[in-house]
Design a protein around this motif. Sequence first.
Motif, mmCIF file in Angstrom:
data_model
loop_
_atom_site.group_PDB
_atom_site.id
_atom_site.type_symbol
_atom_site.label_atom_id
_atom_site.label_comp_id
_atom_site.label_asym_id
_atom_site.label_seq_id
_atom_site.Cartn_x
_atom_site.Cartn_y
_atom_site.Cartn_z
ATOM 1 N N CYS A 5 37.989 58.018 27.188
ATOM 2 C CA CYS A 5 36.940 58.081 26.163
ATOM 3 C C CYS A 5 36.120 59.336 26.425
ATOM 4 N N ALA A 6 36.636 60.479 26.015
ATOM 5 C CA ALA A 6 36.040 61.761 26.424
ATOM 6 C C ALA A 6 35.726 62.680 25.258
ATOM 7 N N MET A 7 35.563 62.132 24.048
ATOM 8 C CA MET A 7 35.210 62.984 22.908
ATOM 9 C C MET A 7 33.689 63.082 22.804
ATOM 10 N N PRO A 8 33.137 64.312 22.709
ATOM 11 C CA PRO A 8 31.682 64.478 22.628
ATOM 12 C C PRO A 8 31.101 63.786 21.392
ATOM 13 N N CYS A 9 29.894 63.263 21.536
ATOM 14 C CA CYS A 9 29.197 62.629 20.410
ATOM 15 C C CYS A 9 28.697 63.689 19.442
ATOM 16 N N THR A 10 28.712 63.387 18.174
ATOM 17 C CA THR A 10 28.216 64.337 17.171
ATOM 18 C C THR A 10 26.718 64.522 17.270
ATOM 19 N N GLY A 11 26.032 63.568 17.901
ATOM 20 C CA GLY A 11 24.587 63.687 18.050
ATOM 21 C C GLY A 11 24.158 64.338 19.344
ATOM 22 N N ASP A 12 25.059 64.424 20.321
ATOM 23 C CA ASP A 12 24.753 65.034 21.612
ATOM 24 C C ASP A 12 26.080 65.337 22.301
ATOM 25 N N ALA A 13 26.405 66.628 22.393
ATOM 26 C CA ALA A 13 27.697 67.032 22.943
ATOM 27 C C ALA A 13 27.814 66.744 24.426
ATOM 28 N N ASN A 14 26.709 66.424 25.082
ATOM 29 C CA ASN A 14 26.737 66.115 26.504
ATOM 30 C C ASN A 14 27.081 64.652 26.787
ATOM 31 N N ILE A 15 27.211 63.858 25.732
ATOM 32 C CA ILE A 15 27.521 62.435 25.880
ATOM 33 C C ILE A 15 28.848 62.170 25.194
ATOM 34 N N PHE A 16 29.646 61.266 25.777
ATOM 35 C CA PHE A 16 30.944 60.944 25.205
ATOM 36 C C PHE A 16 30.828 59.742 24.265
ATOM 37 N N CYS A 17 31.550 59.828 23.169
ATOM 38 C CA CYS A 17 31.612 58.744 22.178
ATOM 39 C C CYS A 17 33.064 58.400 21.904
ATOM 40 N N GLY A 18 33.739 57.823 22.903
ATOM 41 C CA GLY A 18 35.099 57.358 22.738
ATOM 42 C C GLY A 18 36.076 58.481 22.506
#
Length: 936
Positions: free
Chosen positions: A235-248
């Motif tokens: 689960c290593a895709m960056p979140c659209t709201g924060d690239a420093n956090i992963f969102c699945g």
Amino acid sequence: MAIAPARAIIIVSFNIFRVVCRKYGIYLLLGMVMILLQGFSGYYVLRLGVGDSSLPGSKLDPDHYLQKRDGGGNGNFHQTSDRADADTHDKGPPIAEEIESLETIQEHLGIKVPCFLRSKEAVSAIKRATTSHCRSLIANISCQIQSGSFYPSRLQSYCPSNGRVRGKSMGCFVDSREKRILRGHAAQLKRNTPNICADICYQRGYIYAGVQYGKECFCGNEELPMKMKVSDALCAMPCTGDANIFCGDYLHMNIYETGLAKYVPKALNGPPGEGDTAVRITFILTVNGRAVRQFRRLFKALYHKDHYFFIHVDSRQDYLHREVLKLEQQFTNIKVSHFRLSTIWGGASLLTILLHCMKQVLQMKTWEWDFVINLSESDYPIKTNEELVKFLTSNRERNFLKSHGHDTNKFLQKQGLDRTFLECETHMWRIGERKLPFGIRVDGGSDWLCLNRGFVDYVVNSKDQLVMGLKKIYSYTLLPAESFFHTVLRNSKFCQTFTDNNLHVTNWKRKLGCKCQYKHIVDWCGCSPNDFTTGDWPKLEASATRNLFFARKFEAVINQAVINQVDAWLYTPYYSSTPGLESYWENRYHHEDRPTGSNDVSLTLYNAAARLSTKTVMQLLISKNRECHLYASAVLEANSYHVSDEFKGILVQYVGNIKNEASFNLETWFFPHNKYRPPFDKTVYRIISVEVGSDYDVKEQVFRNLGGALGPNSDITVITRWTGAKSDNVGVEEGEEEETVQQPLLLLMDPVGAKVAEEITLEAGDQVVFHKFDMHKPLLPGSWSVRVIIDNIVIATHTFVVLPYQFMNGRQITIKEARMLHKGPTGPYKDDETSIHHLNYPGNSSAMEIAVAHSHLYGPELSEWIDDLVNRFYTVQDTCYIPSEHVPECVRNSLEPCPETNWSSLSPDPKSELVGIDPNSGKILDPHRVGSSDYR
């Protein structure tokens, strides 16, 4: 060996492609261009989001988009709006173009607007509002909302989490399009993070939030399939709201707890023990209308000396308020609210009233109660008082509210909770979108409730930010009582006391009850339950084994038989010889009420009925006593009269006078003629009947203006009823199917031949079609007709009367007003070609001369014209006198006293009479019931 066949295939394919290109090359080129454009558009949408305001035709927020997965759990998404992650407020100064537009809009709206209004809904509401106060209020609140300073953005929930921790990672899970791990709410967010997704899911009542593919947010309450859990590295895709956090990742989901405890319904307690103290109930009755007898009957069924009754009467209902005040003088455990508001469907004032009533009953030091239950005049108990008390005594710690179900997002949108509504001018104006605060669970359902004293005290008196914040939000919410108490309860320390049951069974018939019948008072389409009739008895009977104690809605003016049936089932039936058992009377007018223009045509009709009554009585009196000359001087009261659920006419009480003697009161019974003429050959046409009136109730399919009074400013509605039987029309061969859709023509004709023709749509099957004619006013008074035409053949006609006004706003009409209102419109009734105003039609010249002459009538001559019209369309059935010492001997000898008739509003009606309290049972005495000596 395999090379040769391959070369052959390639050569043949190339030759085919060359021939196709030579013949259809231009079409192939166009197709490739279209494919490229479609691909580019899809890529653009995926990059910017479906809700981007730069996309043509987009109506969603420019900073985000949200998509909702369909209920099948197949991974498909449907566009919907949710500003969960967007700041929609412009906090900076307006740009130059906005300043110019602001000046323009202020000039156009005629008020000072403190900001440039982006909400088209707010601008529309300002344009439609009629007072400067209301327009300014809409503008000021809209600007505060726009600046982000009006609503709280986050509130604190005090409901225990039972070990759930907001943001706690449950791991990375492999997802499936065919069977989603989390199958609740789903969204795609332009700015997505685990926190934002958890806020959305918590608000909608879910214990888990899942982020996937960078921008996708899922919610659910399902048990997590631990066998699908995999390494977090997947689960290593960056979140659209924060690239420093992963969102699945693609079909890989990070799942987190939202911090919300899962709701697990608790079983209700059994019967109370012998030593348990019985609870005492305060019934908060918010009542409206004029159905005093039905209200008394409800009160009788509810009453017990140990309970309390706090009553709020709509501020517009003077008659009902006066009658309810009489009960306050008769019973010591009744209090009538002095604080009164006008209540409209969906209005914010409904919540204001409930909170005020709760505050008042808390301050009643001598009232020792345990629960409050709110009811209206349309409710009726379906279990005895003893059963209700036993149930609540066993569950005194509970709070009873009915929730909407499982799909909170659908509920929010259906209820308009994502919109701001402002109540002003007895109207709910929709003025724009809004975000509901995060940090709390939003819930709602029914506004009928049963709350214990502890929670009521908290809701009314708490100053914590949860209660205060929600009071602010729900002051600007449509149908606020359907969500406010639910949301407070779900987020307070009382959350574990929630019980999903409002103790009511409601008669929902969505097809009839969801027809936007309140659009004249609310900028929204909502649904209302239907009245119970005897045909709905199975629904009521099925409640016997369930914890349901009340039902709604009941209206005796629609169906009193079902109330009699419930009443007999609840206690014991009335003796069949009970006077007035099948009769019902409902007030329509009282002279002590504040005058309103809406009563002018009815008051005109009632006065004409009184005058015609005296003429009828005079013929009887003069034959016996030539000195007994009777005339009517004033109308006092009018009531509709019904027997066995059939409208029988109007009863008018009026002041009678005989020269040189004191005045006295009489009551007359009159009813409208049926002027409908059915088709000559009923076997050919499906039509059953034609009715004309105003104030048509599409939900109950009845006219509310009982008596049928129409005036120059009335809206004319035509109701046609059709059978589903096949016609035997000539030209329809045997075995040939008849057309399922027809469009009969309704031809409306005024007294001088002016016509308005409009089509209606008729489909196969039994059908009731209502059509409201939108015409220029005033209508020309006199005899009107409506004709139903199919294939240029008149298949049915109905004649009705439009009365001239004798009164304007309750006073005698002036000469100037009469001439203005009684001459008809200045031009055609409609501006299109279906309206033909034959002002110069030679065949109507004499009728036109008569109409012009009538428009100049005033005083006694106007009354004579009105009487002539009423006499042609109504019949005076009977007249009686109201006993007093002033009734002349000649009247006593010729007429019956009203209390001795079986039709007068003064005749006995034991089922709604309140005669005293039985000291043994604590209930109101009811001696006309079977076995009344054992009545408990």
